[in-house]
Design an enzyme around this catalytic site. Sequence first.
Site, short mmCIF file in Angstrom:
data_model
loop_
_atom_site.label_atom_id
_atom_site.label_comp_id
_atom_site.label_asym_id
_atom_site.label_seq_id
_atom_site.Cartn_x
_atom_site.Cartn_y
_atom_site.Cartn_z
CG HIS A 1 -33.19 -1.93 23.87
ND1 HIS A 1 -32.98 -0.61 24.06
CD2 HIS A 1 -33.65 -2.31 22.92
CE1 HIS A 1 -33.07 -0.30 22.72
NE2 HIS A 1 -33.58 -0.91 22.05
NE ARG B 1 -36.52 -9.04 18.76
CZ ARG B 1 -37.40 -9.61 19.28
NH1 ARG B 1 -37.37 -10.80 19.72
NH2 ARG B 1 -38.55 -9.18 19.27
CD GLU C 1 -32.78 5.40 10.73
OE1 GLU C 1 -32.67 6.28 11.66
OE2 GLU C 1 -33.14 4.26 10.86
CG HIS D 1 -37.00 -2.28 26.18
ND1 HIS D 1 -37.68 -3.33 25.90
CD2 HIS D 1 -36.83 -1.54 25.11
CE1 HIS D 1 -38.37 -2.99 24.75
NE2 HIS D 1 -37.90 -2.17 24.18
CG ASP E 1 -33.70 -0.76 11.99
OD1 ASP E 1 -34.19 -0.67 12.75
OD2 ASP E 1 -32.24 -0.63 11.90
#
Length: 328
Positions: free
Chosen positions: A166, A168, A76, A199, A54
């Site tokens: 990490h 958003r 996936e 990250h 994704d």
Amino acid sequence: MLKQVIDIFGINVKYNLDIMQTKQTLTTITTSILERMETVLQSEKPDLVLVHGDTTTSFAAALAAFYQQIPVGHVEAGLRTYDKYSPFPEEMNRNLTGRIATLHFAPTENNCRNLAQENVTKNVFKTGNTVIDAFRTTVREGYQYKDNDLQKIDLGGKRCILMTAHRRENLGQPLADICRAVKKIVEEYSDVEVIYPVHMNPAVRDTVEEILGNTERVHLIQPLDVEDMHNLMSGSYLVMTDSGGLQEEAPACGVPVLVLRTETERPEAVEAGTVRVVGVNTMDIYRSASMLLTDRAEYEKMAKAVNPYGDGHAGERIVRAILQWFHG
């Protein structure tokens, strides 16, 4: 972060789109992929383009293939939260990729049902998840860590919590609250060590360093390669993460997972009992971790639950499905 995967699995790279730039945005990533993939696709003229998961790169590559009228296979496929802003931008990326794709390789029965509810019933294959395949080659008895920071950490007699955060939607206050929960956990439990591969995103690093930078028994290290990460996970007591993949990987090792998000696109793991969604509130995270650190029966219930993401042969099923499709 990609190069170590390419090296470990011996992948021969013919093209490097080289899109990385300082302070890149979703817009710059998308436009760069579209422009540079066009050249590759026109040169190679593939019969099928496979995209995974994704990410924005997967969506943009699928769109570039569509513009060249080349079929797309989505590995996936069918994961959904049905909230287009959570996770952001992943939920919309996978929805849009699914609309473009011709072949849909869904890890679980639930993913197949999601696609069916969207009237996608043709060329849908239940395969399991390829991440479980990877564990067959990465996790080894007596494994020696390559990362220098990991080599220096002495976990003798301690319980290790592996942590990642990490996403958003967690940047800013949610990440700060997550870090405060971790600080409270190590202050409360003297036998706990937290290992947090941080990250590269500066927005993540600034928050994490400010709150956890000088905290005893919290080890902030560089991102790990897949072999170090999988073997560290295998030896951990608990995983706390906002990642999607770790929700599938840790249960393969018999390690409970606390999901640092308000929802998950992997409800199978929640239903199986290997994963628990605890949100981003400091006290909610602390209480959930404390339960697993003090209640052995509760811990065992999660650790011994059956992993719903397959048997490690997803790649073989995907290959068979592609060959079947090519042969009509």
